[in-house]
Design a protein around this motif. Structure first.
Motif, PDB file in Angstrom:
ATOM      1  N   CYS A 227     -16.872 -67.784 -36.805  1.00 25.08           N
ATOM      2  CA  CYS A 227     -17.995 -68.724 -36.774  1.00 25.08           C
ATOM      3  C   CYS A 227     -17.764 -69.864 -37.767  1.00 25.08           C
ATOM      4  N   LEU A 228     -17.407 -69.522 -38.992  1.00 23.15           N
ATOM      5  CA  LEU A 228     -17.169 -70.551 -40.001  1.00 23.15           C
ATOM      6  C   LEU A 228     -15.887 -71.328 -39.708  1.00 23.15           C
ATOM      7  N   THR A 234     -14.088 -77.602 -35.448  1.00 23.06           N
ATOM      8  CA  THR A 234     -14.720 -78.501 -34.493  1.00 23.06           C
ATOM      9  C   THR A 234     -15.355 -79.689 -35.190  1.00 23.06           C
ATOM     10  N   GLY A 235     -15.749 -79.511 -36.434  1.00 22.67           N
ATOM     11  CA  GLY A 235     -16.261 -80.642 -37.201  1.00 22.67           C
ATOM     12  C   GLY A 235     -15.235 -81.753 -37.342  1.00 22.67           C
ATOM     13  N   THR A 236     -13.953 -81.382 -37.321  1.00 25.27           N
ATOM     14  CA  THR A 236     -12.886 -82.391 -37.370  1.00 25.27           C
ATOM     15  C   THR A 236     -12.463 -82.825 -35.968  1.00 25.27           C
ATOM     16  N   GLY A 358     -20.665 -77.340 -35.969  1.00 30.43           N
ATOM     17  CA  GLY A 358     -19.617 -78.127 -36.610  1.00 30.43           C
ATOM     18  C   GLY A 358     -19.491 -79.510 -36.013  1.00 30.43           C
ATOM     19  N   ALA A 359     -19.594 -79.613 -34.687  1.00 32.19           N
ATOM     20  CA  ALA A 359     -19.520 -80.920 -34.029  1.00 32.19           C
ATOM     21  C   ALA A 359     -20.647 -81.820 -34.494  1.00 32.19           C
ATOM     22  N   LEU A 360     -21.833 -81.236 -34.595  1.00 29.12           N
ATOM     23  CA  LEU A 360     -22.998 -82.018 -35.035  1.00 29.12           C
ATOM     24  C   LEU A 360     -22.807 -82.495 -36.467  1.00 29.12           C
ATOM     25  N   ALA A 361     -22.374 -81.587 -37.334  1.00 34.20           N
ATOM     26  CA  ALA A 361     -22.185 -81.942 -38.746  1.00 34.20           C
ATOM     27  C   ALA A 361     -21.031 -82.922 -38.920  1.00 34.20           C
ATOM     28  N   ALA A 373     -13.703 -87.619 -44.012  1.00 37.27           N
ATOM     29  CA  ALA A 373     -14.640 -86.751 -44.726  1.00 37.27           C
ATOM     30  C   ALA A 373     -14.792 -85.375 -44.076  1.00 37.27           C
ATOM     31  N   PRO A 374     -14.859 -85.257 -42.731  1.00 41.15           N
ATOM     32  CA  PRO A 374     -14.963 -83.908 -42.150  1.00 41.15           C
ATOM     33  C   PRO A 374     -13.772 -83.018 -42.487  1.00 41.15           C
ATOM     34  N   PHE A 375     -12.595 -83.600 -42.658  1.00 40.12           N
ATOM     35  CA  PHE A 375     -11.413 -82.798 -43.002  1.00 40.12           C
ATOM     36  C   PHE A 375     -11.526 -82.264 -44.426  1.00 40.12           C
TER      37      PHE A 375
END
Length: 408
Positions: A227-228, A234-236, A358-361, A373-375
């Motif tokens: 999950c984490l 996906t945030g990246t 993650g995509a949203l954040a 920044a997401p990386f």
């Protein structure tokens, strides 16, 4: 050529997966390129990934219960045909010049809803058509075609087709769903899973799956970790199209090739997964995987050239495939047949739900702080997870020892 021991039904499922993954890989590149042609807002582009993953948060548990109540093979066929119709509608909208962000979001939500059923049912079908000892080999072959179609061949083709005719990659994906549905419908020995004679309330059946996973120490730990991991990854990935353009200076074709880099590493990873587990054990490989994933985010955060980013993603691909083969095989072997749909739905709720958040954040962080920044955020969170989960991963080998001969 596939070993005869895996059987004709698995061969059909494998070919269907090959066709479907190739179609999805085409859209994997064409979708973000379509959105980038409509907006340059990172939050809106990343929001598309969130919309596609949102159904896992809303419907995953219900879908898992449905998979355990109906004929899984027929369910996959119906859902694939429905998804083909949706993506064909998107192709028509793009062709007519009506491919707005709202239309793309609606199509992605419907596709994601179908995926909660199809992915769960497909995963539950595999142990029905191959012997337990063949699960690692079967999963490795499925991962290989995912890499070749979805990650390696599909994205560059999708980028090329989008540059030529924007609607074409989506039409090709629609056709792939139809072909895959026909292949799965032709299987004959996949058991039909019918509803129990005495139906219980849906809430009670869902609760049984939740409790089973939570009480299984290894699968609970893997689900929470994934999950984490998916939240950070996906945030990246949700803003890759902007990262490739603004940070690496890549055009449409370069973006498609960048998406394929992970698959280049994944192909040897899938070939070596079984022997690596036999030599080093699942615990060691998964701990090394945590380190690799953490350093991947750091490397991409500081990368300024396509070569730097590409090599990083190739190395990441080796880890990603080995991790997938291990966890999928453990899950299929440990979960009882009559609980596969419900337990898998809880597992997928956590893993893909993490992707959605993650995509949203990632989109919001990139819009406010820049595309790297997401990386950096992902690097920090993965470093924390590696520290916390390191000791707990020792239990994975205890689970795989019972089936260690299956890796041979």
């Amino acid at each position: 050529m596939l070993p005869k021991s895996l059987g004709p039904d698995f061969t059909k499922l494998w070919i269907a997966s090959t066709v479907s993954n190739a179609g999805d890989g085409v859209t994997l590149a064409a979708g973000p390129l379509l959105l980038a042609s409509l907006t340059s807002d990172p939050a809106l582009i990343a929001g598309a990934v969130f919309v596609q993953q949102l159904p896992w948060l809303l419907f995953s548990l219900l879908s898992g219960a449905a998979v355990d109540r109906v004929d899984r093979r027929r369910l996959v066929v119906v859902v694939d045909l429905a998804r083909g119709l949706v993506i064909a509608g998107l192709a028509g909208a793009v062709w007519a010049g009506a491919g707005s962000i709202a239309v793309v979001y609606a199509a992605l939500f419907l596709l994601g809803t179908g995926k909660t059923l199809a992915d769960n049912a497909s995963n539950a079908l595999i142990p029905d058509v191959v012997a337990e000892g063949d699960l690692p080999r079967a999963n490795a072959r499925l991962v290989t075609v995912f890499l070749l179609g979805n990650q390696l061949g599909g994205p560059p083709l999708g980028a090329y087709l989008f540059a030529a005719v924007a609607a074409l990659p989506f039409g090709l994906d629609a056709a792939s769903f139809v072909v895959a549905a026909a292949l799965i419908a032709s299987t004959r020995t996949a058991p039909i899973k019918s509803a129990p004679a005495e139906k219980r309330p849906l809430r009670a059946e869902i609760g049984e799956g939740l409790r089973w996973l939570w009480r299984h120490r290894v699968l609970r730990m893997l689900a929470l970790s994934l999950c984490l991991m998916n939240l950070t990854l996906t945030g990246t990935m949700a803003i890759y199209v902007l990262y490739a353009r603004e940070r690496l200076g890549l055009g449409e074709a370069g973006f498609g090739l960048l998406l394929s880099a992970t698959a280049i590493g994944g192909i040897p990873g899938s070939a070596l997964a079984s022997s690596l587990v036999n030599r080093w054990g699942a615990t060691t490989l998964m701990r090394v995987g945590l380190v690799i994933e953490t350093l991947t985010h750091l490397s991409l955060a500081v990368a300024r050239s396509a070569w730097h980013a590409g090599v990083t993603l190739v190395l990441f691909g080796v880890h990603a495939v080995v991790w997938s083969v291990i966890t999928r095989s453990v899950r299929q072997r440990e979960v009882p047949a009559d609980l596969r749909g419900r337990v898998n739905s809880v597992y997928l709720l956590l893993s893909i739900g993490g992707s959605a958040l993650g995509a949203l954040a990632g989109g919001v962080v990139a819009r406010d702080l820049g595309v790297t920044a997401p990386f950096w955020m992902a690097f920090g969170l993965m470093a924390l997870l590696t520290t916390v989960a390191w000791k707990g991963f020792g239990a994975v080998d205890q689970t795989t020892k019972a089936g260690r001969s299956a890796w041979s």
